[in-house]
Design a protein around this motif. Structure first.
Motif, PDB file in Angstrom:
ATOM      1  N   LEU A 164      -2.877 -60.711  42.293  1.00  9.47           N
ATOM      2  CA  LEU A 164      -1.468 -61.027  42.519  1.00  9.47           C
ATOM      3  C   LEU A 164      -0.595 -59.884  42.011  1.00  9.47           C
ATOM      4  O   LEU A 164      -0.971 -59.172  41.071  1.00  9.47           O
ATOM      5  N   PRO A 165       0.587 -59.676  42.615  1.00 12.07           N
ATOM      6  CA  PRO A 165       1.500 -58.649  42.093  1.00 12.07           C
ATOM      7  C   PRO A 165       1.866 -58.947  40.646  1.00 12.07           C
ATOM      8  O   PRO A 165       1.985 -60.116  40.252  1.00 12.07           O
ATOM      9  N   GLU A 166       2.042 -57.906  39.860  1.00 12.02           N
ATOM     10  CA  GLU A 166       2.386 -58.100  38.453  1.00 12.02           C
ATOM     11  C   GLU A 166       3.830 -58.580  38.340  1.00 12.02           C
ATOM     12  O   GLU A 166       4.750 -57.938  38.836  1.00 12.02           O
ATOM     13  N   PRO A 167       4.065 -59.716  37.685  1.00  9.27           N
ATOM     14  CA  PRO A 167       5.433 -60.215  37.548  1.00  9.27           C
ATOM     15  C   PRO A 167       6.096 -59.673  36.285  1.00  9.27           C
ATOM     16  O   PRO A 167       5.480 -58.955  35.492  1.00  9.27           O
ATOM     17  N   LEU A 168       7.334 -60.058  36.078  1.00  7.61           N
ATOM     18  CA  LEU A 168       7.992 -59.882  34.790  1.00  7.61           C
ATOM     19  C   LEU A 168       7.652 -61.115  33.951  1.00  7.61           C
ATOM     20  O   LEU A 168       7.886 -62.244  34.365  1.00  7.61           O
ATOM     21  N   TRP A 169       7.050 -60.875  32.789  1.00 12.72           N
ATOM     22  CA  TRP A 169       6.553 -61.982  31.990  1.00 12.72           C
ATOM     23  C   TRP A 169       7.597 -62.481  30.990  1.00 12.72           C
ATOM     24  O   TRP A 169       8.293 -61.683  30.355  1.00 12.72           O
ATOM     25  N   ASN A 170       7.665 -63.806  30.835  1.00 17.04           N
ATOM     26  CA  ASN A 170       8.477 -64.451  29.806  1.00 17.04           C
ATOM     27  C   ASN A 170       9.906 -63.909  29.766  1.00 17.04           C
ATOM     28  O   ASN A 170      10.302 -63.186  28.856  1.00 17.04           O
ATOM     29  N   VAL A 171      10.678 -64.268  30.768  1.00 24.14           N
ATOM     30  CA  VAL A 171      12.047 -63.755  30.883  1.00 24.14           C
ATOM     31  C   VAL A 171      13.035 -64.920  30.985  1.00 24.14           C
ATOM     32  O   VAL A 171      12.672 -66.054  31.324  1.00 24.14           O
ATOM     33  N   ASP A 172      14.297 -64.597  30.678  1.00 19.92           N
ATOM     34  CA  ASP A 172      15.407 -65.522  30.870  1.00 19.92           C
ATOM     35  C   ASP A 172      16.163 -65.122  32.118  1.00 19.92           C
ATOM     36  O   ASP A 172      16.322 -63.919  32.411  1.00 19.92           O
ATOM     37  N   LEU A 173      16.650 -66.105  32.850  1.00 17.61           N
ATOM     38  CA  LEU A 173      17.431 -65.863  34.056  1.00 17.61           C
ATOM     39  C   LEU A 173      18.851 -66.380  33.836  1.00 17.61           C
ATOM     40  O   LEU A 173      19.051 -67.446  33.235  1.00 17.61           O
ATOM     41  N   ARG A 174      19.842 -65.620  34.339  1.00 16.66           N
ATOM     42  CA  ARG A 174      21.218 -66.081  34.297  1.00 16.66           C
ATOM     43  C   ARG A 174      21.992 -65.470  35.453  1.00 16.66           C
ATOM     44  O   ARG A 174      21.600 -64.439  36.014  1.00 16.66           O
ATOM     45  N   LEU A 175      23.065 -66.123  35.837  1.00 17.24           N
ATOM     46  CA  LEU A 175      23.933 -65.573  36.878  1.00 17.24           C
ATOM     47  C   LEU A 175      24.785 -64.457  36.279  1.00 17.24           C
ATOM     48  O   LEU A 175      25.147 -64.512  35.096  1.00 17.24           O
ATOM     49  N   PRO A 176      25.126 -63.420  37.047  1.00 16.47           N
ATOM     50  CA  PRO A 176      25.964 -62.328  36.519  1.00 16.47           C
ATOM     51  C   PRO A 176      27.288 -62.887  35.991  1.00 16.47           C
ATOM     52  O   PRO A 176      28.052 -63.506  36.731  1.00 16.47           O
ATOM     53  N   GLY A 177      27.538 -62.697  34.723  1.00 16.75           N
ATOM     54  CA  GLY A 177      28.754 -63.197  34.108  1.00 16.75           C
ATOM     55  C   GLY A 177      28.838 -64.703  34.076  1.00 16.75           C
ATOM     56  O   GLY A 177      29.896 -65.266  33.772  1.00 16.75           O
ATOM     57  N   GLY A 178      27.734 -65.384  34.384  1.00 12.53           N
ATOM     58  CA  GLY A 178      27.761 -66.838  34.481  1.00 12.53           C
ATOM     59  C   GLY A 178      26.839 -67.496  33.490  1.00 12.53           C
ATOM     60  O   GLY A 178      26.424 -66.888  32.496  1.00 12.53           O
ATOM     61  N   PRO A 179      26.489 -68.730  33.764  1.00 11.58           N
ATOM     62  CA  PRO A 179      25.707 -69.514  32.800  1.00 11.58           C
ATOM     63  C   PRO A 179      24.241 -69.097  32.766  1.00 11.58           C
ATOM     64  O   PRO A 179      23.720 -68.463  33.698  1.00 11.58           O
ATOM     65  N   HIS A 180      23.611 -69.487  31.679  1.00 10.85           N
ATOM     66  CA  HIS A 180      22.181 -69.274  31.492  1.00 10.85           C
ATOM     67  C   HIS A 180      21.433 -70.262  32.382  1.00 10.85           C
ATOM     68  O   HIS A 180      21.700 -71.463  32.378  1.00 10.85           O
ATOM     69  N   LEU A 181      20.474 -69.758  33.157  1.00  7.44           N
ATOM     70  CA  LEU A 181      19.724 -70.614  34.086  1.00  7.44           C
ATOM     71  C   LEU A 181      18.441 -71.151  33.473  1.00  7.44           C
ATOM     72  O   LEU A 181      17.860 -72.103  33.985  1.00  7.44           O
ATOM     73  N   GLY A 182      17.966 -70.516  32.412  1.00  8.92           N
ATOM     74  CA  GLY A 182      16.745 -70.980  31.762  1.00  8.92           C
ATOM     75  C   GLY A 182      15.674 -69.915  31.736  1.00  8.92           C
ATOM     76  O   GLY A 182      15.740 -68.901  32.456  1.00  8.92           O
ATOM     77  N   GLY A 183      14.665 -70.138  30.918  1.00  9.88           N
ATOM     78  CA  GLY A 183      13.552 -69.214  30.815  1.00  9.88           C
ATOM     79  C   GLY A 183      12.404 -69.616  31.714  1.00  9.88           C
ATOM     80  O   GLY A 183      12.199 -70.802  31.993  1.00  9.88           O
ATOM     81  N   VAL A 184      11.656 -68.613  32.190  1.00 13.55           N
ATOM     82  CA  VAL A 184      10.466 -68.853  33.004  1.00 13.55           C
ATOM     83  C   VAL A 184       9.335 -67.992  32.459  1.00 13.55           C
ATOM     84  O   VAL A 184       9.567 -66.985  31.784  1.00 13.55           O
ATOM     85  N   ASP A 185       8.107 -68.406  32.761  1.00 12.04           N
ATOM     86  CA  ASP A 185       6.950 -67.683  32.236  1.00 12.04           C
ATOM     87  C   ASP A 185       6.637 -66.424  33.036  1.00 12.04           C
ATOM     88  O   ASP A 185       6.068 -65.476  32.500  1.00 12.04           O
ATOM     89  N   ALA A 186       6.972 -66.416  34.309  1.00  8.61           N
ATOM     90  CA  ALA A 186       6.758 -65.227  35.151  1.00  8.61           C
ATOM     91  C   ALA A 186       7.809 -65.239  36.253  1.00  8.61           C
ATOM     92  O   ALA A 186       8.221 -66.305  36.724  1.00  8.61           O
ATOM     93  N   PHE A 187       8.233 -64.036  36.653  1.00  2.00           N
ATOM     94  CA  PHE A 187       9.256 -63.931  37.701  1.00  2.00           C
ATOM     95  C   PHE A 187       8.971 -62.707  38.558  1.00  2.00           C
ATOM     96  O   PHE A 187       8.738 -61.614  38.050  1.00  2.00           O
ATOM     97  N   TRP A 188       8.950 -62.933  39.879  1.00  2.00           N
ATOM     98  CA  TRP A 188       8.803 -61.854  40.846  1.00  2.00           C
ATOM     99  C   TRP A 188      10.176 -61.637  41.501  1.00  2.00           C
ATOM    100  O   TRP A 188      10.541 -62.349  42.448  1.00  2.00           O
ATOM    101  N   PRO A 189      10.988 -60.699  40.978  1.00  2.00           N
ATOM    102  CA  PRO A 189      12.374 -60.568  41.451  1.00  2.00           C
ATOM    103  C   PRO A 189      12.483 -60.210  42.924  1.00  2.00           C
ATOM    104  O   PRO A 189      13.385 -60.681  43.614  1.00  2.00           O
TER     105      PRO A 189
END
Length: 354
Positions: A250-275
């Motif tokens: 599988l493609p290497e993801p970004l591990w253990n990251v937080d997601l948020r909208l630009p200048g907006g609220p925190h969306l939560g953390g995920v264990d892996a993310f393929w942007p």
């Protein structure tokens, strides 16, 4: 002699022929040994000994670990009687190796607690000979008392036993809960729970469910051990997830990251993310108390719905699935990544280290 002629009882000396070393008093009666005769044989210095109520050891020496296990099970097993009437005795199961052994010799009785964990192969539990008592799990309504080397544990819902060397044994999670119920040493409890997870015997969630069901999560030393258990389970699950991504290409993801909208609220953390695919992965290692689980479930559901409204696909995996079927879980992730091109572009999200 006709087919209806009853068989003569076996002579007393034939009962101690080495093949049958434990018998119940009901079995002895079926072989023509009266209660008085059995009592005489069990007197001090005699050839037999009463190991537990209604369970006789047919030799004078100390019982082996195997004999103690089967004696406890014979004591706790429900007697299955045939038609009632004069001269008809209950048929009580015998230990493996004895004649007339039924397919399920100890119906409604199984070893649990520390003895069960030792039989499951735990290295942090005492060896069987050093255990003063053996826990035996029976239905709640059974009329039995703890006595001698048999400690009776009752349950409203009897689990399915696992047969280990001819002994019916409670599943690891249930045996752990029954063992922890009798322990006050925080270090011992922590070692047992850690070995359960690190040794691959069961998942943390299964252990915590049993501890919660036994109402043990109010004890501070158990809560501390559960925190260590969850951390241990989390680390192992993450290692398996990393291995799954590498070994299945599988493609290497970004591990253990937080997601948020630009200048907006925190969306939560995920264990892996393929942007580039807008695919997030969550590894569900929640195993805490029920009331906490309900709040966590609601929070996770809100986070997932919010991300999916923004066009982010959320793949939800459990540690057990990653452990038992990594190729299938890798296929699930790969399918989500491949489907990214068929979806509407997702909203731009900011990715931060967690």
């Amino acid at each position: 002699m006709t087919h209806n002629t009853p068989l003569s009882p076996r002579p007393l000396h034939q009962l101690t022929d080495g093949r049958r070393r434990l018998m119940t008093t009901a079995q002895l009666r079926a072989h023509g040994v009266s209660a008085a005769e059995a009592d005489a044989q069990c007197r001090p210095g005699g050839p037999w000994q009463q190991l537990l109520p209604n369970v006789v050891l047919l030799h004078p020496g100390p019982p082996t670990s195997d004999e103690r296990l089967h004696a406890v099970l014979l004591y706790a097993a429900r007697e299955r009687s045939g038609r009632s009437g004069p001269g008809v005795t209950a048929s009580v199961p015998v230990q493996p190796g004895g004649e007339d052994e039924p397919a399920a010799p100890y119906a409604e009785a199984m070893v649990t607690g520390l003895a069960a964990l030792t039989l499951h192969g735990f290295s942090t539990t005492p060896p069987l000979p050093s255990l003063e008592v053996i826990d035996v799990l029976v239905p709640r309504l059974r009329r039995l008392r703890t006595t001698g080397c048999a400690r009776v544990v009752r349950t409203a819902a009897l689990p399915s036993a696992q047969l280990i060397t001819g002994v019916p044994v409670a599943p690891v999670a249930r045996a752990l809960a029954d063992a922890v119920a009798e322990l006050t040493d925080a270090g011992v409890v922590r070692r047992l729970l850690t070995e359960a997870v690190r040794g691959g015997h069961c998942e943390p969630a299964a252990v915590v469910r049993e501890l919660n069901r036994a109402r043990l999560l109010s004890r501070p030393h158990v809560v501390d051990a559960v925190d260590s258990l969850v951390a241990e389970g989390r680390a192992l699950a993450e290692q398996r997830l990393y291995r799954m991504v590498r070994e299945h290409g599988l493609p290497e993801p970004l591990w253990n990251v937080d997601l948020r909208l630009p200048g907006g609220p925190h969306l939560g953390g995920v264990d892996a993310f393929w942007p580039e695919h807008s695919v997030a992965l969550e590894l569900d290692t929640r195993a805490h108390r029920q009331q906490e689980d309900e709040a966590l479930r609601a929070e996770h559901a809100r986070k997932r719905e919010h991300l999916e409204r923004l066009g982010v696909t959320v793949v939800h995996l459990t540690p057990r699935k990653v452990r038992d079927r990594p190729e299938h879980q890798a296929a699930v992730v790969r399918t989500a990544l491949m489907a990214a091109g068929d979806r509407e572009p997702a909203a731009y999200v900011v990715v931060l280290p967690r």
